[in-house]
Scaffold this active site. Sequence first.
Site, PDB file in Angstrom:
ATOM      1  N   ASP A  20      -6.964  -1.612  -4.615  1.00 50.78           N
ATOM      2  CA  ASP A  20      -8.226  -1.140  -3.576  1.00 50.78           C
ATOM      3  C   ASP A  20      -9.213   0.035  -4.599  1.00 50.78           C
ATOM      4  O   ASP A  20     -10.184  -0.177  -4.180  1.00 50.78           O
ATOM      5  CB  ASP A  20      -7.827  -0.434  -2.290  1.00 50.78           C
ATOM      6  CG  ASP A  20      -6.751  -1.603  -1.534  1.00 50.78           C
ATOM      7  OD1 ASP A  20      -6.806  -2.766  -1.733  1.00 50.78           O
ATOM      8  OD2 ASP A  20      -5.871  -1.121  -0.854  1.00 50.78           O
ATOM      9  N   ASP A  71       0.965  -1.278   0.058  1.00 48.27           N
ATOM     10  CA  ASP A  71       0.048   0.012   0.057  1.00 48.27           C
ATOM     11  C   ASP A  71       0.960   1.356  -0.025  1.00 48.27           C
ATOM     12  O   ASP A  71       1.929   1.126   0.604  1.00 48.27           O
ATOM     13  CB  ASP A  71      -0.870   0.106   1.060  1.00 48.27           C
ATOM     14  CG  ASP A  71      -1.846  -1.109   1.158  1.00 48.27           C
ATOM     15  OD1 ASP A  71      -2.526  -1.408   0.091  1.00 48.27           O
ATOM     16  OD2 ASP A  71      -2.332  -1.504   2.297  1.00 48.27           O
TER      17      ASP A  71
END
EC number: 3.4.23.36
Length: 154
Positions: A136, A118
């Site tokens: 995401d 991330d």
Amino acid sequence: MNWAKRSAFFLISVACFLADYYSKYWALTELGARKIVVNTYMNFILAFNHGAAFSFLARAGGWQRWLFAGFAGIVALWLIMTLLTKSHHWLMSVSYACILGGAVGNLYDRVVYGYVIDFIQWHYRTFYWPVFNLADVAITLGVILMLIAELHRR
């Protein structure tokens, strides 16, 4: 639905996957321990998520890697079969394609690295949203499009 249309939806999935893959490659090679301030509300900061959304079960001891990978694999297979065998409103098919691309992007990370990479961080004053990635974003966009398609159907 003909093969040309089905292929277009798979191209959307591939585009989502590749955008995620190369953005994570950039994050791994360029960010390291530093933070890039993009603007008042967004930073790029490298984070490794061993859990699921919002780091759920991140410290569970490692078994969750395969649980989440298995779940993502099952979802990806279901989406592929659905796109190949069923005819849907085009917006629903686009939503499936986005979710598929994002799911495969995070699945790749789990299998190869053991965690999801991330790097996008949103914040407002002292509130910080959990760090996320383009997979995401693709999944979230897919769910939003799915809801719109479902509302449009009614």
